[in-house]
Design an enzyme around this catalytic site. Structure first.
Site, PDB file in Angstrom:
ATOM      1  N   LYS A 142      12.909 -24.277  10.705  1.00  0.00           N
ATOM      2  CA  LYS A 142      14.115 -23.486  10.934  1.00  0.00           C
ATOM      3  C   LYS A 142      14.052 -23.045  12.395  1.00  0.00           C
ATOM      4  O   LYS A 142      13.593 -21.939  12.709  1.00  0.00           O
ATOM      5  CB  LYS A 142      14.132 -22.295   9.970  1.00  0.00           C
ATOM      6  CG  LYS A 142      15.495 -21.676   9.802  1.00  0.00           C
ATOM      7  CD  LYS A 142      15.506 -20.747   8.593  1.00  0.00           C
ATOM      8  CE  LYS A 142      16.732 -19.869   8.582  1.00  0.00           C
ATOM      9  NZ  LYS A 142      17.992 -20.589   8.449  1.00  0.00           N
TER      10      LYS A 142
HETATM   11  N1  PPE Z   1      20.195 -25.128   5.362  1.00  0.00           N
HETATM   12  C1  PPE Z   1      20.377 -24.564   6.583  1.00  0.00           C
HETATM   13  C2  PPE Z   1      20.691 -25.441   7.742  1.00  0.00           C
HETATM   14  C3  PPE Z   1      20.258 -23.185   6.710  1.00  0.00           C
HETATM   15  O1  PPE Z   1      20.434 -22.639   7.902  1.00  0.00           O
HETATM   16  C4  PPE Z   1      19.973 -22.391   5.573  1.00  0.00           C
HETATM   17  C5  PPE Z   1      19.866 -20.908   5.705  1.00  0.00           C
HETATM   18  C6  PPE Z   1      19.782 -23.035   4.334  1.00  0.00           C
HETATM   19  C7  PPE Z   1      19.890 -24.406   4.269  1.00  0.00           C
HETATM   20  C8  PPE Z   1      19.412 -22.273   3.092  1.00  0.00           C
HETATM   21  O2  PPE Z   1      18.114 -21.774   3.182  1.00  0.00           O
HETATM   22  P1  PPE Z   1      17.672 -20.419   2.460  1.00  0.00           P
HETATM   23  O3  PPE Z   1      18.347 -19.296   3.183  1.00  0.00           O
HETATM   24  O4  PPE Z   1      16.202 -20.387   2.627  1.00  0.00           O
HETATM   25  O5  PPE Z   1      18.109 -20.517   1.067  1.00  0.00           O
HETATM   26  N2  PPE Z   1      20.626 -20.322   6.743  1.00  0.00           N
HETATM   27  C9  PPE Z   1      20.301 -19.024   7.251  1.00  0.00           C
HETATM   28  C10 PPE Z   1      21.009 -18.742   8.555  1.00  0.00           C
HETATM   29  C11 PPE Z   1      22.469 -18.504   8.467  1.00  0.00           C
HETATM   30  C12 PPE Z   1      23.045 -17.991   9.755  1.00  0.00           C
HETATM   31  O6  PPE Z   1      24.242 -18.130   9.940  1.00  0.00           O
HETATM   32  O7  PPE Z   1      22.336 -17.437  10.600  1.00  0.00           O
HETATM   33  C13 PPE Z   1      20.550 -17.926   6.223  1.00  0.00           C
HETATM   34  O8  PPE Z   1      21.247 -18.142   5.239  1.00  0.00           O
HETATM   35  O9  PPE Z   1      20.030 -16.838   6.417  1.00  0.00           O
END
Ligand code: PPE
Length: 332
Positions: free
Chosen positions: A157
């Site tokens: 990330k």
């Molecule tokens: N894919 C991506 C690309 C992504 O950024 C997130 C979270 C997910 C999947 C889901 O992951 P999880 O949160 O562990 O279930 N995105 C984060 C950032 C969003 C933002 O705009 O900043 C979040 O949801 O916190």
């Protein structure tokens, strides 16, 4: 955004308005940062952080993948997060830990630049809106493909990687949609700009697997667990673009977004055009888990106990959350 009182910065609690970086910080120029998004929910035992340990673990792994030595342990970061929320007096919030290459070295070799660590939190409402959560959002398959493992690290990330999501999001919003769904470099369904994606076909919940360049979402892991516990079939496999149109239900999951139904994709209604039953059941089961209403998933929650507020506020000046923090890394 609504400021809160304090931000944790390299071991100290500093005032929100003083949490600043130099304009020549490495991460600002080259995207050399890794971060997390975590949520803290109100429960009957007070505020509780959802899967804090899992987020900290993914954060440290992302840092390691980009060769960033982190001068804090998982336990220190976990405790700092709890203390930050307690000190800010928040009942619920979004939490943003960020580890980045700081000021002192320019150029593409970042190994001599310091590694800075911050944790901020603030109240952040539904990412795709309350109406989106209730009625579903309209999505568009992006013309941009999700970053591939051939040139980046989809499992990390990392800040710079998000330019990919930013392009897809802007494209979808300018075209009048609320969210974009990206395909992977092989043309299979991958994920949203900040969410994992699922389709329901013949009553089975299907989601792309790790080979499809997804971020290994922590909400995704929770959904897979909850859905399996509820007796639903869950399958991780390649999903063809057309399956988005043929699905009975489509939904997204992420920390910021939580669980959001998709009601239309590329102007095709999904199923009846209204959020489907499985999506509804999972939304409500996830909500119960996050708010501490399910004993079964209580271990996912880190309580922010009032006792910790009293204990830490008595300490007056900002201090490290745990034993004294080691010096900042970067000159290794
Ligand atoms: N894919 C991506 C690309 C992504 O950024 C997130 C979270 C997910 C999947 C889901 O992951 P999880 O949160 O562990 O279930 N995105 C984060 C950032 C969003 C933002 O705009 O900043 C979040 O949801 O916190």
């Amino acid at each position: 955004m609504e400021p809160t009182e304090l931000i944790w910065m390299n071991g100290d609690f500093v005032a929100w308005e003083d949490a600043k970086v130099h304009v020549l910080s490495h991460g600002l120029h080259y995207g050399t940062g890794v971060f997390e998004g975590v949520r803290c929910y109100e429960t009957d035992r007070g505020p509780a952080i959802f899967r804090n340990a899992d987020h900290v673990e993914r954060l440290l792994r992302s840092a390691e993948l980009y060769y960033m030595p982190v001068p804090y342990s998982a336990e220190q970061l976990r405790a700092a997060t709890v203390e930050l929320i307690a000190r800010n007096g928040l009942a619920s919030c979004y939490i943003r830990p960020l580890i980045y290459r700081g000021y002192g070295q320019m150029g593409l070799n970042p190994l001599e630049a310091p590694v800075d660590v911050v944790i901020a939190c603030w109240e952040w409402a539904s990412y795709l809106g309350e109406a989106g959560k209730r009625d579903g959002v309209r999505a568009k398959v992006s013309s941009w493909r999700r970053i591939s493992a051939a040139s980046m690290i989809p499992h990390a990330k990392a800040s710079g990687q998000y330019l990919n999501s930013v392009l897809a999001k802007i494209e979808s919003v300018k075209a009048g949609y609320e969210e974009a769904i990206l395909l992977d470099d092989g043309g299979n369904v991958c994920e949203g700009t900040g969410e994992n994606v699922y389709v329901v076909r013949d009553g089975e919940i299907v989601t792309p697997g790790h080979q499809n360049s997804i971020l290994d979402g922590i909400t995704r892991r929770s959904i897979i667990q909850i859905a399996s516990d509820l007796g639903y079939g869950v399958c991780e496999r390649d999903i063809a673009r057309s399956e988005l149109y043929l699905a009975e239900e489509v939904f997204l999951s992420g920390t910021a977004a939580e669980i959001v139904p998709v009601r239309e994709i590329d102007d095709h209604p999904v199923g009846s055009g209204k959020p489907g039953e499985i999506t509804r059941v999972l939304q409500s089961a996830f909500d119960d888990a996050a708010h501490g209403r399910s004993e079964r998933y209580r271990e996912w929650l880190d309580d922010v106990r009032p006792a910790e507020v009293e204990g830490s506020v008595a300490g007056a000046e900002g201090t490290a959350a745990e034993p004294a923090a080691p010096p900042r890394a970067g000159t290794a």
